[in-house]
Design an enzyme around this catalytic site. Sequence first.
Site, PDB file in Angstrom:
ATOM      1  N   LYS A   1      -7.423  -2.264 -39.830  1.00 34.70           N
ATOM      2  CA  LYS A   1      -7.945  -0.887 -39.830  1.00 34.70           C
ATOM      3  C   LYS A   1      -7.915  -0.363 -41.252  1.00 34.70           C
ATOM      4  CE  LYS A   1      -7.600   3.724 -39.905  1.00 34.70           C
ATOM      5  NZ  LYS A   1      -6.887   4.605 -40.866  1.00 34.70           N
TER       6      LYS A   1
ATOM      7  N   ASP B   1      -6.936   4.818 -36.166  1.00 30.49           N
ATOM      8  CA  ASP B   1      -5.710   4.056 -35.901  1.00 30.49           C
ATOM      9  C   ASP B   1      -5.573   3.766 -34.414  1.00 30.49           C
ATOM     10  OD1 ASP B   1      -4.667   3.989 -38.619  1.00 30.49           O
ATOM     11  OD2 ASP B   1      -4.334   6.137 -38.369  1.00 30.49           O
TER      12      ASP B   1
ATOM     13  N   GLY C   1     -12.549   9.722 -43.136  1.00 31.28           N
ATOM     14  CA  GLY C   1     -12.133  11.109 -43.185  1.00 31.28           C
ATOM     15  C   GLY C   1     -12.588  11.879 -44.404  1.00 31.28           C
TER      16      GLY C   1
END
Length: 252
Positions: free
Chosen positions: A11, A164, A44
């Site tokens: 990730k 996540d 993000g």
Amino acid sequence: MSTVSGIRVIKVGGNELDSALFCEGLAQAVARAEQKVVVVHGGGRAISAQQAALGLPVVKVAGLRVTDAAALAVVVGVLCGNTNKSLVAALRNAGVNAVGLSGVDGGILRCSKMQHPGGDLGFVGKVEQVDPMLLRVLLGAGFTPVLAPIGVGDGGALYNVNADAAAVAIAVALQAEQLELLTDVAGIMVGDKVQVSIDVVGVDQLIAAGVIRDGMLPKVQAALEAARAAVAVRIVDLAGLDGGAGTVIRAV
């Protein structure tokens, strides 16, 4: 179809993806990997920048982005668009046979609306079910899936899924040998030292002390979930990815 074994889920946070050098280094690390790899990415910083450009407020609760209808359009566009394709391009440039997709494709991530004690998060999804069939088909055919964490719910509703949490759900469903939550710090830091390993008791203590907070909070909570499902998991930066560095998360 034969069973795919030796799977590694990596990730990648959106902050890191802003750096071309990071993407190049990640691509080279994936190219060196002996296991089959699934990459799950966030986005993000790019999402926040686009929200700001459009005059939309950026609101977070316990590290999770509040996603109303306007924010959802930005999230889907950024994650499934430029962020995903730029990462796929970097991987392919390093010789990795990468293919971009989202959790909507093949019904990989089936979601419901997340309920949170901190308030209404809007179109933020909780993963209820993972269908790994498409991922297994791609892995078996020699592709490296690169997945944007957008899920689908009842009536075809789209949901923003914490990357996540999406990576954990996918790693568990694929019975992955390893899950690595890649970040811009070397692991969980106490002072200037990386914690080599930590369990749920240690996590609770660091949360209470304010050491684990903000964006690291959902990351660590997701890591504990993976550890409880018997997936080996660690939080690590790019420099430590190949060498087994970082913080190993243990259920007990």
